[in-house]
Design an enzyme around this catalytic site. Structure first.
Site, PDB file in Angstrom:
ATOM      1  N   HIS A 132       0.797  -1.233   0.000  1.00 47.91           N
ATOM      2  CA  HIS A 132       0.000   0.000   0.000  1.00 47.91           C
ATOM      3  C   HIS A 132       0.827   1.278   0.000  1.00 47.91           C
ATOM      4  CE1 HIS A 132      -4.082  -1.340  -0.166  1.00 47.91           C
ATOM      5  NE2 HIS A 132      -3.936  -2.174   0.859  1.00 47.91           N
ATOM      6  N   ASP A 190      -1.859  -5.400  -3.985  1.00 46.26           N
ATOM      7  CA  ASP A 190      -2.087  -4.160  -3.234  1.00 46.26           C
ATOM      8  C   ASP A 190      -0.774  -3.433  -2.983  1.00 46.26           C
ATOM      9  OD1 ASP A 190      -4.779  -4.642  -3.325  1.00 46.26           O
ATOM     10  OD2 ASP A 190      -5.114  -4.444  -1.166  1.00 46.26           O
ATOM     11  N   ASN A 242      -6.899  -6.249  -5.193  1.00 47.70           N
ATOM     12  CA  ASN A 242      -8.089  -5.476  -5.550  1.00 47.70           C
ATOM     13  C   ASN A 242      -7.789  -3.996  -5.770  1.00 47.70           C
ATOM     14  OD1 ASN A 242      -7.770  -5.555  -2.563  1.00 47.70           O
ATOM     15  ND2 ASN A 242      -9.570  -4.238  -2.551  1.00 47.70           N
ATOM     16  N   HIS A 243      -6.660  -3.509  -5.251  1.00 45.76           N
ATOM     17  CA  HIS A 243      -6.301  -2.106  -5.480  1.00 45.76           C
ATOM     18  C   HIS A 243      -5.559  -1.889  -6.795  1.00 45.76           C
ATOM     19  CE1 HIS A 243      -7.509   0.200  -1.846  1.00 45.76           C
ATOM     20  NE2 HIS A 243      -7.655  -1.030  -1.389  1.00 45.76           N
TER      21      HIS A 243
END
Length: 303
Positions: A53, A79, A111-112
């Site tokens: 992230h 991610d 999913n990001h």
């Protein structure tokens, strides 16, 4: 020194690549990723990493703990971007390492890694702020579509970002998905990136609004049918860095310490030796004086 080695040094120093170099790097990465299967076969020893992230300085801590590429083989579970202050440097460094050492680093999609999600949770805005144009965001999001969906280590450990799908029973069914697209809102590809395990029986709708929640019985049957001993996934914050569930048949690995610079969690990586013996290595956030202090709003959603 080759261009790619120079780019790696530039990125490791926390500096941005020129836009023209980003385009070249992304095109090289697409060429490599295009030749990979939906489900990548990975041989141990390998070190498995969960969500990053955009916490670039913490990625540097991860490499200190786990070793540098190519001395260590890595599998990242997606991610790479959003929420943290340095998604651009994080994703481009991982891409540059992939181009330089394609057999020593495996990247799968989270999913990001999605155009829609990055427009809400930071990566889009970061690209615009750092380059004053959306070209870099476009180059990177094109690469997202080429990332693999899962990996299997030594035919024994199934690795995925989120979890399982009620629409498939075998890993082979993942191999035939058309992955080169934006993450759909539903279906198998969506579920692999969005689903979560929980202490339930069977399947349930997910509060996330995408994917499903699945229980121990689902994992037991999936593992039995596919000859798998462990499902290794990321996608959920684990305050202790990792979380074992369902009689050690599933583990969540989380690799973003002090998530969003405020959660206070430790992070982990999972080292597998050649015999698949597991070593969880814990690490904490990089010293704050080395982290970016740029003030920005990060949308408050903890997925």
């Amino acid at each position: 020194m080759s261009d790619i080695d120079q780019w790696i040094e530039t990125l490791k120093n926390g500096e941005n690549l020129k836009e023209t170099d980003v385009k070249i790097l992304c095109n090289k990465a697409k060429d490599i990723l295009n030749n990979e299967d939906n489900v990548i076969r990975v041989e141990a020893p390998v070190t498995i990493c969960g969500d990053i992230h955009g916490q670039f300085q913490d990625l540097m801590e991860l490499f200190k703990v786990g070793g540098d590429v190519p001395e260590t083989n890595y599998l990242f579970l997606g991610d790479f971007v959003d929420r943290g202050y340095n998604s651009v440097e994080t994703f481009l460094l991982l891409l540059a390492l992939k181009v330089r050492y394609p057999d020593q680093i495996t990247l799968i999609r989270g999913n990001h890694e999605s155009r829609q999600i990055t427009q809400v949770y930071g990566f889009y805005d970061e690209c615009l702020r750092k380059y004053s144009t959306l070209n870099v965001w476009k180059y990177c999001t094109e690469v997202f579509d080429y990332l693999a969906l899962a990996a299997v280590v030594n035919d024994s450990i199934f690795c995925v970002h989120g979890g399982l799908s009620p629409y498939i029973k075998t890993i082979d069914e993942i191999r035939i998905i058309n992955r080169k697209q934006e993450v759909p809102h539903e279906g198998v590809m969506c579920d692999l990136m969005w689903s979560d395990p929980d202490e339930i029986e069977g399947w349930s709708q997910s509060a996330r609004g995408a994917g499903f929640v699945f229980g121990a019985d689902v994992v037991k049957e999936f593992n039995r049918r596919n000859g798998i001993s462990l499902i290794c996934r990321a996608h959920q914050l684990a305050m202790e860095g990792f979380k074992l569930m369902f009689d050690n048949s599933l583990v969540t690995v989380w690799s973003a310490p002090n998530y969003c610079y405020r959660c206070g969690n430790v992070a982990s990586i999972l080292e597998l030796d050649e015999n698949l013996k597991k070593y969880y290595k814990l690490f904490e956030a990089a010293p704050t004086d080395r982290a970016s202090n740029s003030k920005k709003t990060i949308a408050d959603y903890f997925l």
